[in-house]
Design a protein around this motif. Structure first.
Motif, mmCIF file in Angstrom:
data_model
loop_
_atom_site.group_PDB
_atom_site.id
_atom_site.type_symbol
_atom_site.label_atom_id
_atom_site.label_comp_id
_atom_site.label_asym_id
_atom_site.label_seq_id
_atom_site.Cartn_x
_atom_site.Cartn_y
_atom_site.Cartn_z
ATOM 1 N N ASN A 51 1.072 -1.423 -0.107
ATOM 2 C CA ASN A 51 0.029 0.209 -0.474
ATOM 3 C C ASN A 51 0.622 0.980 0.170
ATOM 4 O OD1 ASN A 51 -2.694 -1.165 0.210
ATOM 5 N ND2 ASN A 51 -2.359 -1.196 1.950
ATOM 6 N N GLU A 54 2.321 1.585 -3.463
ATOM 7 C CA GLU A 54 1.403 2.164 -4.535
ATOM 8 C C GLU A 54 1.328 3.740 -4.092
ATOM 9 O OE1 GLU A 54 -2.209 -0.050 -3.415
ATOM 10 O OE2 GLU A 54 -1.976 -0.948 -5.434
ATOM 11 N N LYS A 55 0.913 4.268 -3.082
ATOM 12 C CA LYS A 55 0.798 5.397 -2.837
ATOM 13 C C LYS A 55 1.383 6.399 -2.814
ATOM 14 C CE LYS A 55 -0.685 8.138 1.004
ATOM 15 N NZ LYS A 55 -0.701 8.188 2.726
ATOM 16 N N CYS A 57 3.978 5.959 -5.842
ATOM 17 C CA CYS A 57 4.193 6.506 -6.906
ATOM 18 C C CYS A 57 3.066 6.699 -7.022
ATOM 19 C CB CYS A 57 2.974 4.609 -7.623
ATOM 20 S SG CYS A 57 5.365 3.545 -7.237
ATOM 21 N N LYS A 58 2.088 6.730 -7.076
ATOM 22 C CA LYS A 58 0.677 8.139 -7.147
ATOM 23 C C LYS A 58 1.202 9.490 -7.176
ATOM 24 C CE LYS A 58 -3.164 4.557 -7.551
ATOM 25 N NZ LYS A 58 -3.699 3.385 -6.440
ATOM 26 N N THR A 64 0.151 2.977 -11.548
ATOM 27 C CA THR A 64 0.567 1.936 -10.219
ATOM 28 C C THR A 64 -0.400 0.588 -9.961
ATOM 29 O OG1 THR A 64 1.535 0.137 -8.499
ATOM 30 C CG2 THR A 64 0.465 2.737 -7.985
ATOM 31 N N GLU A 65 0.120 -0.929 -10.619
ATOM 32 C CA GLU A 65 -1.221 -1.535 -10.543
ATOM 33 C C GLU A 65 -0.572 -2.674 -9.587
ATOM 34 O OE1 GLU A 65 -1.611 -4.151 -14.139
ATOM 35 O OE2 GLU A 65 0.426 -3.989 -14.217
ATOM 36 N N THR A 66 -1.770 -3.371 -8.717
ATOM 37 C CA THR A 66 -1.003 -4.731 -7.813
ATOM 38 C C THR A 66 -1.757 -5.826 -8.400
ATOM 39 O OG1 THR A 66 0.010 -2.974 -6.266
ATOM 40 C CG2 THR A 66 -0.659 -5.283 -4.812
#
Ligand code: NAD
Length: 291
Positions: A51, A54-55, A57-58, A64-66
């Protein structure tokens, strides 16, 4: 009293620089850099780390994709996903969150990631390039430690360094990076019989043993630079590292806190490696063509 090395602030500056780099690419009409994360199983700590990634990257404008896979996933299913991501022109970086369930050979999966997309720098190709001192993706945590050391302004050349731990993730690449900076490096590990005496000779200690508060006052030479990679929650619920902070801080010249030291740098270096992978791919000019 030691000078605190503020990893949180240093990482925030790096992230701002990376954000403006991404903005420049977008302004020129290019697509955003993209990281694919693969998470197998339901380990709660891994979920939290993913998490965070992801945060982060954004926040800098990356895509981003998980891919979340069940813990029963077989090695061949995971290999197929890695192959699919390797072949996807819209994916710049691939990160497989560790640990993996025991039916899966971690090194085989990491080794399957195309070296240019191996933004954790853990595959044999990238570790080989690191050993040779050639360009390639460097493992994020040791790279972050090098950036922290850079901010102290201390010239590493000729200095005595002790790295505690020899994992492929932290200790071993740390030894190489310090060696390339011309430090004389001692690698202390679980079979070392005189760890305290060896550590005490060091001008720089990087503690990455994964043992809470292992490094005590009598391990540390006065005025040493202390970098703490470890992160643990003690019985009182407090986050501690591999350094016995309160004991060693008064005798060190510089020290990283836990939290707020190495941890934020690991994520910043992951972002940096992703942008590097993206730029290598869009320009078509990268070290993997040569070596
Ligand atoms: P690991 O368990 O894979 O490796 C630990 C290493 O320490 C081994 O090589 C072992 O030989 C050595 N070791 C163990 N006990 C020792 C002892 N008593 N004396 C000397 N050496 C000893 O762990 P890792 O993945 O390298 O991570 C190390 C620590 O760093 C862990 O606490 C981990 O949570 C933390 N970590 C933090 C970050 C971050 O971003 N802050 C990133 C990665 C790892």
């Amino acid at each position: 009293m030691a000078q605190l090395i503020d990893g949180k602030a240093i990482a925030a500056d790096i992230r701002l620089d990376l954000k403006s780099k991404v903005e420049q690419h977008l302004a020129s009409g290019a697509r955003p850099p993209a990281l694919s994360v693969v998470l197998v199983g339901d380990d709660p700590a891994s979920g939290i780390y993913v998490n965070f990634k992801e945060k982060a990257c954004k926040q800098i404008g990356m895509k981003t994709e998980t891919h979340r896979l069940p813990k029963e996933t077989s090695e061949s299913e995971l290999v197929s996903l890695i192959d699919q991501l390797n072949n996807d022109p819209e994916v710049d970086g691939i990160l497989v969150q560790l640990p993996l369930p025991k039916q899966i050979d971690k090194l085989r999966i990491i080794g399957r990631i195309s070296p240019i997309k191996d933004v954790d720098g853990l595959g044999a190709k990238n570790q080989g390039l690191l050993s040779l001192g050639l360009a390639g993706h460097r493992p994020c945590t040791p790279l972050g430690v090098m950036k922290l050391l850079e901010t102290t302004g201390i010239d590493l050349s000729g200095k005595q360094a002790a790295v505690i731990g020899r994992s492929i993730l932290v200790g071993s690449p740390m030894v190489r990076l310090l060696g390339h900076a011309n430090a004389t490096v001692t690698n202390i590990h679980s079979r070392t019989t005189n760890a305290r005496a060896l550590a005490r000779e060091a001008d720089i200690i990087v503690a990455a043993a994964g043992v809470p508060e292992l490094v005590k006052k009598d391990w540390v030479k006065p005025e040493a630079v202390l970098i703490d990679v470890g992160i643990h929650r003690n019985e009182g619920g407090k986050l501690v590292g591999d350094l016995a902070f309160d004991e060693v801080e008064p005798i060190a010249s510089h020290i990283t806190p836990v939290p707020g030291g190495v941890g934020p740098m690991t994520i910043a270096m992951l972002l940096s490696n992703c942008i590097q992978a993206y730029e290598w791919r869009i320009t078509g000019d990268h070290p993997y063509l040569v070596y």
